[in-house]
Design a protein around this motif. Structure first.
Motif, short mmCIF file in Angstrom:
data_model
loop_
_atom_site.label_atom_id
_atom_site.label_comp_id
_atom_site.label_asym_id
_atom_site.label_seq_id
_atom_site.Cartn_x
_atom_site.Cartn_y
_atom_site.Cartn_z
N ARG A 1 38.87 51.21 42.89
CA ARG A 1 38.13 51.54 44.02
C ARG A 1 36.59 51.75 43.75
N HIS A 2 36.28 52.37 42.42
CA HIS A 2 34.94 52.50 42.31
C HIS A 2 34.30 51.84 41.00
N GLY A 3 34.87 50.61 40.59
CA GLY A 3 34.65 49.83 39.61
C GLY A 3 33.05 49.42 39.30
N GLU A 4 32.54 49.16 40.45
CA GLU A 4 31.12 48.98 40.22
C GLU A 4 30.39 50.36 39.64
N ALA A 5 30.48 51.30 40.43
CA ALA A 5 29.95 52.51 39.94
C ALA A 5 30.20 52.86 38.42
N LEU B 1 36.11 39.32 37.02
CA LEU B 1 35.21 39.11 35.77
C LEU B 1 33.62 38.73 36.07
N TRP B 2 33.82 38.22 37.45
CA TRP B 2 32.27 37.92 37.68
C TRP B 2 31.57 39.14 38.17
N LYS B 3 32.58 40.32 38.73
CA LYS B 3 31.75 41.53 39.12
C LYS B 3 31.31 42.26 37.87
N LEU B 4 32.19 42.18 36.72
CA LEU B 4 32.00 42.90 35.53
C LEU B 4 30.54 42.34 35.06
N LEU B 5 30.49 41.04 34.80
CA LEU B 5 29.37 40.31 34.16
C LEU B 5 28.43 40.76 34.85
N LYS C 1 32.07 48.99 25.43
CA LYS C 1 33.44 48.55 25.01
C LYS C 1 34.56 49.20 25.85
N LEU C 2 34.46 50.32 26.15
CA LEU C 2 35.67 51.06 26.67
C LEU C 2 35.65 50.77 28.27
N PHE C 3 34.67 50.35 28.75
CA PHE C 3 34.40 50.22 30.34
C PHE C 3 34.90 48.69 30.49
N THR C 4 34.43 47.69 29.36
CA THR C 4 35.04 46.39 29.62
C THR C 4 36.35 46.24 29.51
N ILE C 5 36.91 47.13 28.23
CA ILE C 5 38.52 46.93 28.16
C ILE C 5 39.16 47.43 29.37
N MET C 6 38.81 48.66 30.02
CA MET C 6 39.36 49.30 31.02
C MET C 6 39.30 48.12 32.48
N SER C 7 38.24 47.46 32.51
CA SER C 7 38.14 46.61 33.62
C SER C 7 39.13 45.35 33.53
N CYS D 1 42.07 45.84 31.88
CA CYS D 1 43.40 46.15 31.95
C CYS D 1 43.88 46.63 33.51
N MET D 2 42.51 46.69 34.21
CA MET D 2 42.48 46.90 35.79
C MET D 2 42.73 45.72 36.46
N ASN D 3 42.52 44.44 35.96
CA ASN D 3 42.49 43.12 36.59
C ASN D 3 41.07 43.23 37.58
N TYR D 4 40.04 43.83 37.14
CA TYR D 4 38.79 43.88 37.52
C TYR D 4 38.51 42.50 37.59
#
Length: 108
Positions: free
Chosen positions: A4-8, A34-38, A21-27, A29-32
């Protein structure tokens, strides 16, 4: 919560002393997406490193102590503030849509 709050979370993680790295790994695992993560990681990390670079440019070697001691706390506070603003904007946007939908439902 991350879905729900992946951006934040990503923006918040960009400013914290917690390894990013913890936030990138979690994203992952949660199928967040990739383009939003980047995108959010680039924005958050760029702001952090521009602030550090600006401090070193302005204060030189004196900024080293500031970066080691003070900046981590300041950036953490800035990250919390950005995350809170982001959540507030998203929440208000959701309420506006709900009020608009209710208003359209009442007029029909």
């Amino acid at each position: 919560m991350f879905r729900r709050h992946g951006e934040a979370a990503i923006l918040f993680g960009s400013f914290t002393p917690i390894p990013f790295k913890l936030f990138t790994i979690m994203s992952g695992c949660m199928n967040y997406p990739l383009w939003k993560l980047l995108g959010y990681a680039a924005i958050g990390r760029a702001v952090k490193f521009y602030i550090v670079g600006l401090l070193f440019y302005m204060y030189g070697r004196a900024a080293e102590h500031m970066v080691d001691q003070v900046l981590a706390t300041t950036l953490l506070a800035a990250g919390v503030l950005i995350a809170a603003c982001w959540l507030l904007i998203r929440r208000l946007g959701g309420r506006r849509k709900q009020v608009k939908a209710e208003a359209e439902g009442d007029t029909k």
